[in-house]
Design a protein around this motif. Structure first.
Motif, PDB file in Angstrom:
ATOM      1  N   GLY A   1     -36.917  40.352 -59.631  1.00 38.22           N
ATOM      2  CA  GLY A   1     -35.580  40.092 -59.634  1.00 38.22           C
ATOM      3  C   GLY A   1     -34.918  40.799 -60.589  1.00 38.22           C
ATOM      4  O   GLY A   1     -33.701  40.971 -60.248  1.00 38.22           O
ATOM      5  N   VAL A   2     -35.399  41.329 -61.552  1.00 39.67           N
ATOM      6  CA  VAL A   2     -34.360  42.143 -62.281  1.00 39.67           C
ATOM      7  C   VAL A   2     -34.044  43.621 -61.577  1.00 39.67           C
ATOM      8  O   VAL A   2     -33.051  43.936 -61.369  1.00 39.67           O
ATOM      9  CB  VAL A   2     -35.110  42.652 -63.519  1.00 39.67           C
ATOM     10  N   LEU A   3     -35.149  44.045 -60.830  1.00 37.43           N
ATOM     11  CA  LEU A   3     -34.879  45.122 -59.798  1.00 37.43           C
ATOM     12  C   LEU A   3     -33.895  44.891 -58.696  1.00 37.43           C
ATOM     13  O   LEU A   3     -33.293  45.755 -58.342  1.00 37.43           O
ATOM     14  CB  LEU A   3     -36.356  45.613 -59.148  1.00 37.43           C
TER      15      LEU A   3
ATOM     16  N   ALA B   1     -24.466  43.839 -66.199  1.00 36.74           N
ATOM     17  CA  ALA B   1     -24.997  42.233 -65.835  1.00 36.74           C
ATOM     18  C   ALA B   1     -26.370  41.988 -65.457  1.00 36.74           C
ATOM     19  O   ALA B   1     -26.958  40.929 -65.532  1.00 36.74           O
ATOM     20  CB  ALA B   1     -23.873  42.185 -64.539  1.00 36.74           C
ATOM     21  N   GLY B   2     -27.072  43.207 -64.822  1.00 36.80           N
ATOM     22  CA  GLY B   2     -28.317  43.052 -64.446  1.00 36.80           C
ATOM     23  C   GLY B   2     -29.351  43.620 -65.373  1.00 36.80           C
ATOM     24  O   GLY B   2     -30.407  43.694 -64.952  1.00 36.80           O
ATOM     25  N   ALA B   3     -29.014  43.442 -66.763  1.00 39.50           N
ATOM     26  CA  ALA B   3     -29.885  44.074 -67.880  1.00 39.50           C
ATOM     27  C   ALA B   3     -31.082  43.369 -68.133  1.00 39.50           C
ATOM     28  O   ALA B   3     -32.122  44.019 -68.454  1.00 39.50           O
ATOM     29  CB  ALA B   3     -29.129  44.136 -69.013  1.00 39.50           C
ATOM     30  N   GLY B   4     -31.382  42.271 -67.966  1.00 39.75           N
ATOM     31  CA  GLY B   4     -32.439  41.437 -68.355  1.00 39.75           C
ATOM     32  C   GLY B   4     -32.576  40.119 -67.980  1.00 39.75           C
ATOM     33  O   GLY B   4     -31.504  39.346 -67.369  1.00 39.75           O
TER      34      GLY B   4
ATOM     35  N   HIS C   1     -23.642  38.258 -60.127  1.00 37.41           N
ATOM     36  CA  HIS C   1     -24.230  39.514 -60.612  1.00 37.41           C
ATOM     37  C   HIS C   1     -25.366  39.421 -61.153  1.00 37.41           C
ATOM     38  O   HIS C   1     -25.865  40.415 -61.879  1.00 37.41           O
ATOM     39  CB  HIS C   1     -23.157  40.165 -61.483  1.00 37.41           C
ATOM     40  N   GLY C   2     -26.124  38.190 -60.955  1.00 37.11           N
ATOM     41  CA  GLY C   2     -27.526  37.986 -61.416  1.00 37.11           C
ATOM     42  C   GLY C   2     -28.602  37.268 -60.627  1.00 37.11           C
ATOM     43  O   GLY C   2     -29.119  36.563 -60.825  1.00 37.11           O
TER      44      GLY C   2
END
Length: 489
Positions: A78-80, A233-236, A364-365
């Motif tokens: 999901g993070v990738l 936005a996609g940091a963690g 963005h998530g």
């Protein structure tokens, strides 16, 4: 009469598949081909016990490790998906799956088999968050439930065909089955590489600031909706875990998944203990696949414009009591009837639940939100065998079916409590960066965790929007009260 029926059927099919973008259909094709090659998940236990001569306990351990791999990869994938992109994540997952599945076919040492099975579980589950996020990206909000239903239909159609074909292949050579799955998975990667473009919204990469969500009146605050204090936005996953309403949905999804998993872990054990053989179980569970293939599209046309909250409550209760009825089954026909009941719940629940996850996911998530949702099903697949085995061994199968009924009731009550007091789901799609704050229609400024949202109030049948300032405790409520316009009744 037959001509009228055929005309209506053609019109229904045309309405169900029309209006979706070409990229979706290439992604759909990739999903179908992938499920046509599903061999490991279906025949792993038989391969280890019949072909390799290992014990049932060892086969169960390997199956658990395979499921554990899926749990581990769901969050990372999901993070990738948000950081690297949907397309690279899908390609990496599919190539890794092909390599690990082929390798598994050549493993002979029990430790090596277990280790590679864990890798297969990780790789094969890693593409799911990316696929779901890509569908949400490329399909219009009003068409998403239909798109997710068609994707789910492709999964079941492919599985139904592969289960029959792979059975004949297994009689000839299990290695041929492993290599066949590897080849078809690589074919999926080729389809994605050649035909499916990247769909990740702009500004969501490792250095993106979530452009679009942070524009407008809030641009002068120094941090757009897609980032907070300069964090991408996609940091963690921290933002997902802090989203209380979404995590409640994940928890309820886990409970419902525990129920559905009993069709594949508890039901065969219970039928075997009652004197039925594997062919009887195969006949009963085949009803599930046939009904999904036949009914998924027409049922989706019926539910796609209805309130998803009511559908989730009803499908949760129906699933629980569908399995609960198994306690009264004494013949193959009654077992098949119980499968009909909970399959109807599955047909309604699967696309509705996925659509709700998209509605609660910020633009963005989407990847990490979908990863958390996927993890709930992977965790259920890991825990359900332990649950069914413990309950059946200690108390008997009827207690398992009673527990399913209780879990279904609890899940339905949970959905009711989650949405109690909220009005019809109207408003705009979330475009924040995963902070749990719903953007306002006016694009009002947000600062230090406090935003301006849209409080939706219902009075005498009229929906009225009333601006209000949101604290952290109210943020999740606003998301449900002011989200997509696509799933209103």
């Amino acid at each position: 009469m037959a001509a009228v029926w055929a005309t209506g059927l053609r019109r229904g099919v045309r309405d169900s598949v029309s209006g979706l973008p070409r990229e979706f259909w290439w992604l759909w094709t990739s999903t179908l081909v992938n499920r046509l090659g599903a061999f490991v998940a279906t025949f792993m236990a038989l391969y280890l016990t019949l072909d390799r001569g290992y014990s049932a306990s060892y086969a169960g351990l390997v199956a658990s490790l395979h499921g554990l791999g899926g749990v581990v990869s769901a969050l990372g994938a999901g993070v990738l998906t948000d950081r690297l992109g949907r397309r690279p994540t899908i390609l990496f997952a599919q190539v890794s799956t092909a390599a690990s599945v082929a390798l598994l076919g050549f493993m002979r040492d029990p430790v090596a088999i277990a280790a590679v099975a864990f890798l297969v579980g990780m790789a094969s589950n890693a593409s799911r968050p990316a696929v779901q996020a890509m569908i949400a990206d490329i399909v219009r909000p009003e068409d998403r439930v239909r798109a997710f239903s068609l994707n789910y239909w492709a999964i079941n159609l492919g599985f139904a065909v592969s289960a029959a074909g792979a059975g004949f292949i297994a009689q000839y050579s299990y290695l041929a089955g492993f290599l066949g799955e590897a080849v078809l998975t690589l074919a999926c990667a080729v389809v994605v590489y050649l035909r499916v473009p990247e769909s990740r919204p702009e500004g969501t990469g490792p250095t993106g600031a979530g452009a679009g969500a942070g524009s407008g009146a809030g641009a002068g605050s120094g941090a757009g909706a897609g980032s907070r204090a300069g964090v991408p936005a996609g940091a963690g996953l921290g933002a997902v875990l802090r989203d209380g309403r979404f995590m409640s949905v994940v928890g309820l999804s886990f409970v419902v998944a525990l129920i559905f998993q009993q069709g594949y872990v508890g039901l065969p054990v219970a039928m075997g203990a009652a004197g039925f053989d594997s062919a009887d179980y195969g006949t009963a569970i085949a009803v599930n696949g046939v009904l999904i293939v036949v009914l998924q599209i027409p049922v989706t046309r019926f539910i796609q414009h209805r309130d998803p909250r009511h559908l989730l409550i009803a499908s949760s209760v129906l699933a629980g009591y569908g399995f609960g009825l198994t306690a009264f089954a004494g013949s193959l026909g009654v077992y098949a009837l119980t499968v009909v009941v909970w399959t109807l719940a599955e047909i309604v629940n699967a696309p509705t639940q996925t659509g709700l996850v998209v509605r609660l996911s910020p633009l963005h998530g989407r990847g990490r939100y979908q990863g958390m949702y996927t993890m709930s099903w992977s965790a259920a697949a890991l825990i359900a065998p332990l649950m069914s085995g413990f309950v059946i061994d200690r108390f008997g199968a009827n207690w398992l079916w009673g527990a399913c009924a209780a879990l279904g009731t609890a899940a339905g009550l949970g959905y009711w409590l989650l949405v109690r007091g909220l009005s019809d789901p109207v408003g705009r799609e979330r475009t924040d960066g995963g902070t749990g704050v719903a953007p306002s229609d006016a694009g009002a400024e947000k600062d230090a965790g406090v935003g301006v949202g849209v409080g939706v109030e219902k009075d005498a049948g009229t929906v009225m929007a009333a601006p209000k300032t949101l604290g952290r405790a109210d943020e999740a409520t606003a998301i449900m009260g002011a989200s997509h316009p696509d799933l209103r009744p």
